[in-house]
Design a protein around this motif. Structure first.
Motif, PDB file in Angstrom:
ATOM      1  N   ALA A 218       0.863  -1.176   0.000  1.00 40.45           N
ATOM      2  CA  ALA A 218       0.000   0.000   0.000  1.00 40.45           C
ATOM      3  C   ALA A 218       0.902   1.230   0.000  1.00 40.45           C
ATOM      4  O   ALA A 218       1.805   1.349   0.836  1.00 40.45           O
ATOM      5  CB  ALA A 218      -0.905  -0.016   1.225  1.00 40.45           C
ATOM      6  N   ALA A 219       0.674   2.138  -0.923  1.00 39.54           N
ATOM      7  CA  ALA A 219       1.572   3.279  -1.137  1.00 39.54           C
ATOM      8  C   ALA A 219       1.686   4.189   0.084  1.00 39.54           C
ATOM      9  O   ALA A 219       2.762   4.688   0.393  1.00 39.54           O
ATOM     10  CB  ALA A 219       1.110   4.079  -2.351  1.00 39.54           C
TER      11      ALA A 219
ATOM     12  N   GLN B 208       9.331  -8.195   9.325  1.00 37.36           N
ATOM     13  CA  GLN B 208       8.672  -6.966   8.880  1.00 37.36           C
ATOM     14  C   GLN B 208       7.178  -7.203   8.744  1.00 37.36           C
ATOM     15  O   GLN B 208       6.748  -8.211   8.193  1.00 37.36           O
ATOM     16  CB  GLN B 208       9.283  -6.446   7.588  1.00 37.36           C
ATOM     17  CG  GLN B 208       9.362  -7.437   6.460  1.00 37.36           C
ATOM     18  CD  GLN B 208      10.074  -6.890   5.245  1.00 37.36           C
ATOM     19  OE1 GLN B 208      10.386  -5.719   5.153  1.00 37.36           O
ATOM     20  NE2 GLN B 208      10.319  -7.746   4.275  1.00 37.36           N
ATOM     21  N   LEU B 209       6.404  -6.301   9.297  1.00 40.71           N
ATOM     22  CA  LEU B 209       4.948  -6.322   9.168  1.00 40.71           C
ATOM     23  C   LEU B 209       4.600  -5.316   8.089  1.00 40.71           C
ATOM     24  O   LEU B 209       4.845  -4.114   8.236  1.00 40.71           O
ATOM     25  CB  LEU B 209       4.279  -5.963  10.491  1.00 40.71           C
ATOM     26  CG  LEU B 209       2.755  -6.038  10.505  1.00 40.71           C
ATOM     27  CD1 LEU B 209       2.281  -7.488  10.278  1.00 40.71           C
ATOM     28  CD2 LEU B 209       2.200  -5.504  11.823  1.00 40.71           C
ATOM     29  N   LEU B 210       4.077  -5.824   6.985  1.00 39.81           N
ATOM     30  CA  LEU B 210       3.804  -5.023   5.793  1.00 39.81           C
ATOM     31  C   LEU B 210       2.310  -4.895   5.564  1.00 39.81           C
ATOM     32  O   LEU B 210       1.565  -5.853   5.773  1.00 39.81           O
ATOM     33  CB  LEU B 210       4.431  -5.700   4.565  1.00 39.81           C
ATOM     34  CG  LEU B 210       5.902  -6.073   4.667  1.00 39.81           C
ATOM     35  CD1 LEU B 210       6.304  -6.951   3.489  1.00 39.81           C
ATOM     36  CD2 LEU B 210       6.748  -4.821   4.740  1.00 39.81           C
ATOM     37  N   THR B 211       1.885  -3.745   5.094  1.00 40.39           N
ATOM     38  CA  THR B 211       0.496  -3.565   4.691  1.00 40.39           C
ATOM     39  C   THR B 211       0.450  -3.570   3.169  1.00 40.39           C
ATOM     40  O   THR B 211       1.116  -2.747   2.519  1.00 40.39           O
ATOM     41  CB  THR B 211      -0.086  -2.247   5.233  1.00 40.39           C
ATOM     42  OG1 THR B 211       0.002  -2.271   6.658  1.00 40.39           O
ATOM     43  CG2 THR B 211      -1.545  -2.081   4.819  1.00 40.39           C
ATOM     44  N   VAL B 212      -0.307  -4.515   2.620  1.00 40.80           N
ATOM     45  CA  VAL B 212      -0.423  -4.637   1.166  1.00 40.80           C
ATOM     46  C   VAL B 212      -1.646  -3.874   0.681  1.00 40.80           C
ATOM     47  O   VAL B 212      -2.463  -3.403   1.475  1.00 40.80           O
ATOM     48  CB  VAL B 212      -0.460  -6.125   0.729  1.00 40.80           C
ATOM     49  CG1 VAL B 212       0.875  -6.806   0.981  1.00 40.80           C
ATOM     50  CG2 VAL B 212      -1.580  -6.881   1.436  1.00 40.80           C
TER      51      VAL B 212
ATOM     52  N   GLU C 154      -6.560 -12.611 -10.652  1.00 44.94           N
ATOM     53  CA  GLU C 154      -7.634 -11.629 -10.781  1.00 44.94           C
ATOM     54  C   GLU C 154      -7.780 -10.783  -9.508  1.00 44.94           C
ATOM     55  O   GLU C 154      -8.250  -9.659  -9.554  1.00 44.94           O
ATOM     56  CB  GLU C 154      -8.990 -12.306 -11.042  1.00 44.94           C
ATOM     57  CG  GLU C 154      -9.050 -13.258 -12.210  1.00 44.94           C
ATOM     58  CD  GLU C 154      -8.486 -14.641 -11.890  1.00 44.94           C
ATOM     59  OE1 GLU C 154      -8.911 -15.266 -10.905  1.00 44.94           O
ATOM     60  OE2 GLU C 154      -7.606 -15.078 -12.629  1.00 44.94           O
ATOM     61  N   GLU C 155      -7.403 -11.351  -8.351  1.00 46.20           N
ATOM     62  CA  GLU C 155      -7.546 -10.647  -7.095  1.00 46.20           C
ATOM     63  C   GLU C 155      -6.359  -9.753  -6.772  1.00 46.20           C
ATOM     64  O   GLU C 155      -6.449  -8.898  -5.906  1.00 46.20           O
ATOM     65  CB  GLU C 155      -7.699 -11.638  -5.940  1.00 46.20           C
ATOM     66  CG  GLU C 155      -8.957 -12.457  -6.005  1.00 46.20           C
ATOM     67  CD  GLU C 155      -8.984 -13.528  -4.926  1.00 46.20           C
ATOM     68  OE1 GLU C 155     -10.010 -13.592  -4.223  1.00 46.20           O
ATOM     69  OE2 GLU C 155      -8.007 -14.266  -4.797  1.00 46.20           O
ATOM     70  N   MET C 156      -5.246  -9.962  -7.460  1.00 45.63           N
ATOM     71  CA  MET C 156      -4.054  -9.167  -7.189  1.00 45.63           C
ATOM     72  C   MET C 156      -4.334  -7.708  -7.529  1.00 45.63           C
ATOM     73  O   MET C 156      -4.713  -7.395  -8.656  1.00 45.63           O
ATOM     74  CB  MET C 156      -2.868  -9.663  -8.001  1.00 45.63           C
ATOM     75  CG  MET C 156      -2.353 -11.000  -7.538  1.00 45.63           C
ATOM     76  SD  MET C 156      -1.661 -10.866  -5.906  1.00 45.63           S
ATOM     77  CE  MET C 156      -0.159 -11.750  -6.141  1.00 45.63           C
ATOM     78  N   PRO C 157      -4.153  -6.816  -6.581  1.00 48.96           N
ATOM     79  CA  PRO C 157      -4.391  -5.403  -6.856  1.00 48.96           C
ATOM     80  C   PRO C 157      -3.364  -4.848  -7.835  1.00 48.96           C
ATOM     81  O   PRO C 157      -2.217  -5.248  -7.834  1.00 48.96           O
ATOM     82  CB  PRO C 157      -4.245  -4.733  -5.495  1.00 48.96           C
ATOM     83  CG  PRO C 157      -3.696  -5.749  -4.575  1.00 48.96           C
ATOM     84  CD  PRO C 157      -3.747  -7.077  -5.226  1.00 48.96           C
ATOM     85  N   ARG C 158      -3.802  -3.961  -8.656  1.00 41.27           N
ATOM     86  CA  ARG C 158      -2.938  -3.283  -9.628  1.00 41.27           C
ATOM     87  C   ARG C 158      -2.964  -1.788  -9.328  1.00 41.27           C
ATOM     88  O   ARG C 158      -3.848  -1.286  -8.685  1.00 41.27           O
ATOM     89  CB  ARG C 158      -3.408  -3.539 -11.065  1.00 41.27           C
ATOM     90  CG  ARG C 158      -3.399  -4.999 -11.436  1.00 41.27           C
ATOM     91  CD  ARG C 158      -1.973  -5.477 -11.658  1.00 41.27           C
ATOM     92  NE  ARG C 158      -2.005  -6.898 -11.890  1.00 41.27           N
ATOM     93  CZ  ARG C 158      -1.078  -7.719 -11.464  1.00 41.27           C
ATOM     94  NH1 ARG C 158      -0.067  -7.283 -10.779  1.00 41.27           N
ATOM     95  NH2 ARG C 158      -1.155  -9.003 -11.686  1.00 41.27           N
ATOM     96  N   ASN C 159      -2.013  -1.083  -9.920  1.00 44.71           N
ATOM     97  CA  ASN C 159      -1.958   0.374  -9.713  1.00 44.71           C
ATOM     98  C   ASN C 159      -3.179   1.014 -10.198  1.00 44.71           C
ATOM     99  O   ASN C 159      -3.962   1.294 -10.639  1.00 44.71           O
ATOM    100  CB  ASN C 159      -0.744   0.980 -10.411  1.00 44.71           C
ATOM    101  CG  ASN C 159       0.532   0.544  -9.729  1.00 44.71           C
ATOM    102  OD1 ASN C 159       0.511   0.136  -8.570  1.00 44.71           O
ATOM    103  ND2 ASN C 159       1.626   0.630 -10.444  1.00 44.71           N
TER     104      ASN C 159
END
Length: 133
Positions: free
Chosen positions: A43-44, A72-76, A128-133
């Motif tokens: 997530a930007a 590392q705890l990352l927010t996607v 299909e579920e992978m978020p794109r820009n």
């Protein structure tokens, strides 16, 4: 003298995390997610967290600098939090400001224990579920 592994949690934004991942790639550290994967999936505007876990020193590779292996705890981009590993130079980690209070650090460590790994998250996401820009 060997730097002592700190018992702390540090927060970084996405741009800072990408810089840390790039530095790890430049040094050839073994525990890191590819920078292009991070650029695509993080997530930007999120805050991510680093928890030093292990002092990593490769005796069989004396040319390799000592590292701190961090969880590392990352927010996607889906809003979920996942975890992975990132090897960081001690001096680089020390330059990240200490901004979290004790309660926040405890909460982050708890969330790390509940989060799925980057691999588990990637495997369950269909193209299909992978978020794109």
């Amino acid at each position: 003298m060997t730097p002592t592994l700190p018992r702390t949690v540090r927060s970084v934004n996405t741009a800072q995390l990408l810089d840390l991942a790039q530095e790890a790639a430049m040094h050839g550290f073994s525990q890191r997610l590819p920078v292009d994967w991070l650029q695509e999936h993080l997530a930007a505007e999120a805050t991510h967290y680093l928890v030093p876990t292990v002092v990593q020193h490769l005796r069989h590779r004396p040319d390799m600098p000592q590292q701190w292996r961090c969880r590392q705890l990352l927010t996607v981009r889906t809003g979920e939090q996942i975890w992975g590993l990132l090897d960081i130079l001690p001096d680089t980690f020390d330059k990240i400001p200490e901004t979290l209070d004790a309660a926040s650090k405890k909460d982050i460590v708890t969330r790390l224990g509940q989060a799925v790994t980057q691999r588990e998250w990637s495997e369950r996401m269909s193209p299909e579920e992978m978020p794109r820009n």
